[in-house]
Design an enzyme around this catalytic site. Structure first.
Site, PDB file in Angstrom:
ATOM      1  CG  HIS A 172      40.595  25.338   7.391  1.00 28.70           C
ATOM      2  ND1 HIS A 172      39.630  25.463   6.438  1.00 28.70           N
ATOM      3  CD2 HIS A 172      39.945  25.224   8.573  1.00 28.70           C
ATOM      4  CE1 HIS A 172      38.438  25.454   7.003  1.00 28.70           C
ATOM      5  NE2 HIS A 172      38.597  25.309   8.307  1.00 28.70           N
ATOM      6  CG  ASP A 179      40.465  23.224  16.223  1.00 27.15           C
ATOM      7  OD1 ASP A 179      40.255  22.904  15.043  1.00 27.15           O
ATOM      8  OD2 ASP A 179      39.573  23.364  17.069  1.00 27.15           O
TER       9      ASP A 179
HETATM   10  C1  SDX Z   1      38.306  22.381  11.859  1.00 27.43           C
HETATM   11  O1  SDX Z   1      36.074  22.542   7.496  1.00 27.43           O
HETATM   12  C2  SDX Z   1      35.971  23.404   8.487  1.00 27.43           C
HETATM   13  O2  SDX Z   1      35.524  24.514   8.340  1.00 27.43           O
HETATM   14  C3  SDX Z   1      36.470  22.870   9.818  1.00 27.43           C
HETATM   15  C4  SDX Z   1      36.534  23.873  10.951  1.00 27.43           C
HETATM   16  C5  SDX Z   1      35.170  24.365  11.356  1.00 27.43           C
HETATM   17  O3  SDX Z   1      35.085  25.431  11.953  1.00 27.43           O
HETATM   18  O4  SDX Z   1      34.193  23.603  11.160  1.00 27.43           O
HETATM   19  O5  SDX Z   1      37.324  24.990  10.554  1.00 27.43           O
HETATM   20  C6  SDX Z   1      37.165  23.268  12.193  1.00 27.43           C
HETATM   21  O6  SDX Z   1      38.099  21.219  11.670  1.00 27.43           O
HETATM   22  C7  SDX Z   1      39.673  22.999  11.711  1.00 27.43           C
HETATM   23  C8  SDX Z   1      40.746  21.949  11.258  1.00 27.43           C
HETATM   24  C9  SDX Z   1      41.210  21.204  12.503  1.00 27.43           C
HETATM   25  N1  SDX Z   1      42.099  20.059  12.112  1.00 27.43           N
HETATM   26  C10 SDX Z   1      43.387  20.072  12.413  1.00 27.43           C
HETATM   27  O7  SDX Z   1      44.000  21.031  12.891  1.00 27.43           O
HETATM   28  C11 SDX Z   1      44.083  18.745  12.118  1.00 27.43           C
HETATM   29  C12 SDX Z   1      45.402  19.005  11.358  1.00 27.43           C
HETATM   30  N2  SDX Z   1      45.065  19.519  10.012  1.00 27.43           N
HETATM   31  C13 SDX Z   1      44.832  18.559   8.998  1.00 27.43           C
HETATM   32  O8  SDX Z   1      44.721  17.240   9.234  1.00 27.43           O
HETATM   33  C14 SDX Z   1      44.373  19.107   7.657  1.00 27.43           C
HETATM   34  O9  SDX Z   1      45.005  20.292   7.456  1.00 27.43           O
HETATM   35  C15 SDX Z   1      42.881  19.287   7.496  1.00 27.43           C
HETATM   36  C16 SDX Z   1      42.139  18.027   7.808  1.00 27.43           C
HETATM   37  C17 SDX Z   1      42.405  20.370   8.374  1.00 27.43           C
HETATM   38  C18 SDX Z   1      42.631  19.687   6.041  1.00 27.43           C
HETATM   39  O10 SDX Z   1      42.890  18.582   5.279  1.00 27.43           O
HETATM   40  P1  SDX Z   1      42.820  18.684   3.656  1.00 27.43           P
HETATM   41  O11 SDX Z   1      42.166  19.924   3.193  1.00 27.43           O
HETATM   42  O12 SDX Z   1      42.269  17.380   3.177  1.00 27.43           O
HETATM   43  O13 SDX Z   1      44.288  18.885   3.272  1.00 27.43           O
HETATM   44  P2  SDX Z   1      45.278  17.707   3.047  1.00 27.43           P
HETATM   45  O14 SDX Z   1      45.152  16.744   4.189  1.00 27.43           O
HETATM   46  O15 SDX Z   1      45.094  17.209   1.665  1.00 27.43           O
HETATM   47  O16 SDX Z   1      46.673  18.461   3.179  1.00 27.43           O
HETATM   48  C19 SDX Z   1      47.249  19.079   2.051  1.00 27.43           C
HETATM   49  C20 SDX Z   1      48.731  18.824   2.226  1.00 27.43           C
HETATM   50  C21 SDX Z   1      49.059  17.357   2.418  1.00 27.43           C
HETATM   51  O17 SDX Z   1      50.346  17.160   1.886  1.00 27.43           O
HETATM   52  P3  SDX Z   1      50.479  16.453   0.415  1.00 27.43           P
HETATM   53  O18 SDX Z   1      49.693  15.131   0.521  1.00 27.43           O
HETATM   54  O19 SDX Z   1      49.834  17.431  -0.538  1.00 27.43           O
HETATM   55  O20 SDX Z   1      51.950  16.267   0.233  1.00 27.43           O
HETATM   56  O21 SDX Z   1      49.200  19.486   3.413  1.00 27.43           O
HETATM   57  C22 SDX Z   1      49.679  18.518   4.340  1.00 27.43           C
HETATM   58  C23 SDX Z   1      49.141  17.169   3.905  1.00 27.43           C
HETATM   59  O22 SDX Z   1      50.048  16.145   4.268  1.00 27.43           O
HETATM   60  N3  SDX Z   1      49.131  18.893   5.639  1.00 27.43           N
HETATM   61  C24 SDX Z   1      49.820  18.897   6.772  1.00 27.43           C
HETATM   62  C25 SDX Z   1      48.906  19.364   7.742  1.00 27.43           C
HETATM   63  N4  SDX Z   1      47.729  19.616   7.174  1.00 27.43           N
HETATM   64  C26 SDX Z   1      47.868  19.308   5.867  1.00 27.43           C
HETATM   65  N5  SDX Z   1      51.097  18.553   7.070  1.00 27.43           N
HETATM   66  C27 SDX Z   1      51.455  18.691   8.368  1.00 27.43           C
HETATM   67  N6  SDX Z   1      50.651  19.140   9.356  1.00 27.43           N
HETATM   68  C28 SDX Z   1      49.370  19.487   9.074  1.00 27.43           C
HETATM   69  N7  SDX Z   1      48.570  19.938  10.037  1.00 27.43           N
END
Ligand code: SDX
Length: 433
Positions: free
Chosen positions: A311, A368
């Site tokens: 998140h 989720d």
């Molecule tokens: C919702 O914003 C809100 O409030 C949203 C929400 C709401 O109520 O409105 O809470 C609802 O959207 C919840 C999130 C649902 N999405 C997912 O579950 C999809 C999987 N999660 C991600 O794609 C990710 O975690 C996000 C999109 C939720 C957050 O992305 P960020 O904050 O941009 O974080 P990031 O992508 O920069 O990740 C940081 C690191 C990265 O690694 P590095 O590049 O630093 O090496 O963590 C890794 C990412 O690769 N990472 C993951 C991961 N999520 C982040 N690695 C594996 N699996 C994951 N799920």
């Protein structure tokens, strides 16, 4: 809305030999913010923050999240207490008006919502333009936006009275629209709202009753549905809420703004994650395949991500996922179902939370992660999951839209950029290229 941010000092910014002072503001809770509104005028420099990881787009008094503590408050009330003790309609009143209603306020609000649940009969014709296998979010996005063609008294003015009626219409009609989207996609006749049913009972009845037999809504299932709606109602300035605010800042009508929010929520990184998460759990299938997927999630060369994990704000447990896990157990018990996917989900959560990659990156289950299991158990197809998220989030979107219109400091949103394209050059005739 009265602006309440408080000036607590100044930030000193130096660019080369030039120094600038910018006010620092704080709210009632959370991190303070440096006001950079005058930075470009003073220094000729923008701030640069793709994805807005360190940017506050607005002052707001609706929802507060502490990502480090895993805390979520709606108008100061903890989400855990509201999910346990309140109802979705009461939470809708709270988010819009700022306080819990007394009995007469709630009765008046409930009566207004109840008497706006029907759709104009001509809305039906929109559905027959869709293929039966159109994604439900495509149908929801289209029909919500189309509502602005039916309500001229509130769609084209932002006066208080008109804003109120538009908010009530949207809260009331989203379940009817969502149920019609579902019925259309499965080839069943749509079911009209029943005024004697509660908000969630009404929605479940419109989704699952058929003309051929009586449908009895289980109070436990209706209560679970209501809790799921409460958990999804609002979440400060997430991507879809920011979309609604940006659309509303131009004066676009509320139906068009909500349709924009629906479109943004559809993305798999946002509201589409519940559908993607259940599909992922099904692909994993059995507990013994979990390590393979954990390895893929950690492999930078593999675009696979663990859906339902991570998140932007929560770097601890998403408090909603804990409540959702409890709801999952309640629903499976009530329906006397045992879902092997729940076993995979619990084992995946356990393994991921002990894995140094997820610990280092502070990746925890989000809202989720368990919602797909519950919605699947309730009988919804995965393609309907984000529709249900949008139904609930409509209350948060319109509360934030309304707050923006009442904010005296509100202006049209218009971010800038750092341009790295070609510098000026002259046109070249095609025979000289
Ligand atoms: C919702 O914003 C809100 O409030 C949203 C929400 C709401 O109520 O409105 O809470 C609802 O959207 C919840 C999130 C649902 N999405 C997912 O579950 C999809 C999987 N999660 C991600 O794609 C990710 O975690 C996000 C999109 C939720 C957050 O992305 P960020 O904050 O941009 O974080 P990031 O992508 O920069 O990740 C940081 C690191 C990265 O690694 P590095 O590049 O630093 O090496 O963590 C890794 C990412 O690769 N990472 C993951 C991961 N999520 C982040 N690695 C594996 N699996 C994951 N799920």
């Amino acid at each position: 809305m009265e602006n309440k941010i408080e000036n607590i000092g100044t930030a000193k910014v130096s660019v080369g030999s030039d120094n600038y002072e910018l006010p620092i503001y704080k709210g009632s809770m959370g991190a303070p913010g440096i006001d950079v509104r005058s930075l470009y005028k003073q220094s000729g420099h923008f701030t640069f923050d793709p994805g807005y990881t360190s940017t506050c787009s607005t002052e707001s008094q609706i929802t507060y999240i502490d990502g480090g503590k895993g805390q979520l408050l709606y108008r100061g009330y903890p989400i855990e207490q509201l999910a346990e003790k309140s109802t979705f309609l009461e939470v809708a009143y709270l988010l819009i008006n700022g306080d819990l209603p007394d009995k007469s306020q709630f009765q008046k609000f409930k009566r207004s919502i109840t008497h706006h649940t029907m759709l104009h009969d001509q809305v039906e014709s929109f559905f027959h333009g869709f293929r039966r296998d159109a994604h439900p979010m495509a149908m929801l996005c289209g029909t919500v936006g189309a509502l602005s063609g039916f309500y001229h008294d509130d769609a084209h003015t932002t006066e208080d009275q008109a804003r109120n009626i538009a908010m009530h219409r949207l809260i009331a009609k989203m379940p009817t629209l969502a149920a019609r989207v579902y019925k259309y996609s499965i080839g069943q006749p749509h079911v009209y709202p029943q005024n004697h049913l509660s908000y969630s009972e009404n929605f479940l009845n419109m989704c699952f009753s058929v003309p051929a037999e009586q449908y009895k809504v289980s109070p436990t299932i209706a209560r679970a549905m209501d809790k799921i709606f409460i958990l999804h109602a609002d979440h400060e300035q997430n991507a879809s809420t920011s979309t609604v605010r940006l659309a509303g800042s131009s004066g676009a009508n509320p139906y068009a703004c909500i349709a924009a929010g629906v479109a943004c929520l559809w993305g798999p990184s946002h509201g589409g994650a519940n559908e993607a998460c259940l599909n992922m759990l099904r692909e994993i299938g059995t507990v013994d395949r979990i390590p393979e997927f954990i390895a893929r999630a950690k492999d930078k060369s593999d675009p696979f991500r663990l859906m339902g994990f991570g998140h932007r704000v929560y770097k601890n447990f998403d408090p909603r996922s804990r409540v959702m896990q409890k709801v999952a157990h309640e629903v499976l018990e009530e329906l006397d179902l045992s879902d092997p996917i729940l076993d995979v989900a619990k084992e995946l959560e356990k393994i991921a939370l002990e894995d140094e990659y997820f610990i280092a990156k502070k990746l925890y289950p989000n809202v989720d992660f368990y919602s797909g299991i519950v919605l699947n158990a309730l009988g919804f197809p995965t393609s309907m999951f984000t529709v249900l998220f949008a139904l609930a989030r409509t209350v948060g979107w319109i509360s934030q839209w309304n707050e923006m219109l009442e904010d005296p400091s509100q202006r049209i949103g218009r971010p800038r950029q750092i341009y790295t394209g070609p510098t000026e050059r002259d046109y070249v005739e095609i025979n000289k290229r």
